[in-house]
Design an enzyme around this catalytic site. Structure first.
Site, PDB file in Angstrom:
ATOM      1  CE1 TYR A  51     -34.739  -7.604  50.549  1.00  0.00           C
ATOM      2  CE2 TYR A  51     -34.216  -5.537  51.427  1.00  0.00           C
ATOM      3  CZ  TYR A  51     -34.766  -6.845  51.636  1.00  0.00           C
ATOM      4  OH  TYR A  51     -35.283  -7.221  52.812  1.00  0.00           O
ATOM      5  CG  HIS A 117     -33.523 -11.200  54.371  1.00  0.00           C
ATOM      6  ND1 HIS A 117     -33.894 -10.915  52.990  1.00  0.00           N
ATOM      7  CD2 HIS A 117     -32.330 -11.781  54.227  1.00  0.00           C
ATOM      8  CE1 HIS A 117     -33.198 -11.671  52.207  1.00  0.00           C
ATOM      9  NE2 HIS A 117     -32.182 -12.148  52.944  1.00  0.00           N
ATOM     10  CD  GLU A 128     -29.220 -12.281  51.159  1.00  0.00           C
ATOM     11  OE1 GLU A 128     -30.297 -12.078  50.269  1.00  0.00           O
ATOM     12  OE2 GLU A 128     -29.307 -13.222  52.228  1.00  0.00           O
TER      13      GLU A 128
HETATM   14  P1  CMP Z   1     -38.681 -10.830  51.520  1.00  0.00           P
HETATM   15  O1  CMP Z   1     -39.327 -12.215  50.771  1.00  0.00           O
HETATM   16  O2  CMP Z   1     -37.782 -11.080  52.914  1.00  0.00           O
HETATM   17  O3  CMP Z   1     -37.667 -10.066  50.451  1.00  0.00           O
HETATM   18  C1  CMP Z   1     -38.342  -8.997  49.678  1.00  0.00           C
HETATM   19  C2  CMP Z   1     -39.143  -8.265  50.786  1.00  0.00           C
HETATM   20  O4  CMP Z   1     -39.901  -7.214  49.880  1.00  0.00           O
HETATM   21  C3  CMP Z   1     -40.422  -9.037  51.085  1.00  0.00           C
HETATM   22  O5  CMP Z   1     -39.528  -9.873  52.168  1.00  0.00           O
HETATM   23  C4  CMP Z   1     -41.325  -7.966  51.923  1.00  0.00           C
HETATM   24  O6  CMP Z   1     -40.821  -7.763  53.109  1.00  0.00           O
HETATM   25  C5  CMP Z   1     -41.278  -6.905  50.820  1.00  0.00           C
HETATM   26  N1  CMP Z   1     -42.184  -6.868  49.913  1.00  0.00           N
HETATM   27  C6  CMP Z   1     -42.777  -8.146  48.849  1.00  0.00           C
HETATM   28  N2  CMP Z   1     -44.022  -7.539  48.083  1.00  0.00           N
HETATM   29  C7  CMP Z   1     -44.049  -6.178  48.611  1.00  0.00           C
HETATM   30  C8  CMP Z   1     -44.873  -5.343  48.269  1.00  0.00           C
HETATM   31  N3  CMP Z   1     -45.840  -5.733  47.323  1.00  0.00           N
HETATM   32  N4  CMP Z   1     -44.753  -4.127  48.661  1.00  0.00           N
HETATM   33  C9  CMP Z   1     -43.813  -3.878  49.743  1.00  0.00           C
HETATM   34  N5  CMP Z   1     -43.028  -4.704  50.070  1.00  0.00           N
HETATM   35  C10 CMP Z   1     -43.202  -6.011  49.653  1.00  0.00           C
END
Ligand code: CMP
Length: 156
Positions: A51, A117, A128
């Protein structure tokens, strides 16, 4: 049009809700080829790498503890344009708004608990896949179905 590999993780909420089979089935039905599959508990350092684009976001810590809480199912799928194809099957981030018919649209209500994901670009997919899979855990094999899934000119 390019043969690609993409990374998928079934997130803790998807694991707990018993969606592993459903998710695999959707990718199989679409015509994607499974080239890697394992259970893995991601460490904090693996998640920091995974991430990296979110490292300055307020939810970075929460996201890492959420994703590291239990073993996940990790997969690598292959197909022509597999990265955007899988993203489309997964749906947009927020489950409440995700398109009906997509995985998140059909099963999710949340932003963080969005079940799955999927890599967002080819370079992310390579990075990844490398974080989770050793070279000998990724497979190259012929699948007879491919000849009815793609026309000859698409497979060349
Ligand atoms: P994804 O887009 O797979 O990858 C980043 C992840 O962060 C997203 O999915 C969510 O699971 C998480 N995410 C995104 N925005 C938030 C937020 N505001 N608070 C907590 N988790 C988040």
């Amino acid at each position: 049009m390019k043969m690609q590999r993409t990374a998928v993780l079934v997130k803790p909420d998807g694991m707990q809700r018993g969606l592993i089979g459903e998710i695999i089935s959707r990718f199989e039905r679409k015509g994607l080829k499974l080239v890697g599959l394992k259970m893995v508990q991601l460490t904090d350092s693996m998640l920091s790498e995974w991430y990296t684009e979110h490292k300055d976001k307020s939810f970075f810590g929460d996201l890492k503890s959420f994703m590291g809480q239990m073993p996940l199912v990790a997969m690598a799928w292959e197909g022509i344009d597999a990265v955007p194809v899988v993203r489309k099957l997964v749906g947009t981030t927020l489950g409440r708004e995700a398109e009906a018919g997509s995985i998140r649209g059909d099963f999710g209500m949340s932003q963080q608990f969005n079940l799955i994901h999927a890599s967002s670009s080819e370079s992310d997919a390579e990075r990844e896949i490398d974080i989770v899979f050793d070279k000998n855990e990724l497979f190259d094999y012929s699948n007879v179905m491919q000849s009815v899934i793609y026309a000859d000119y698409e497979r060349k």
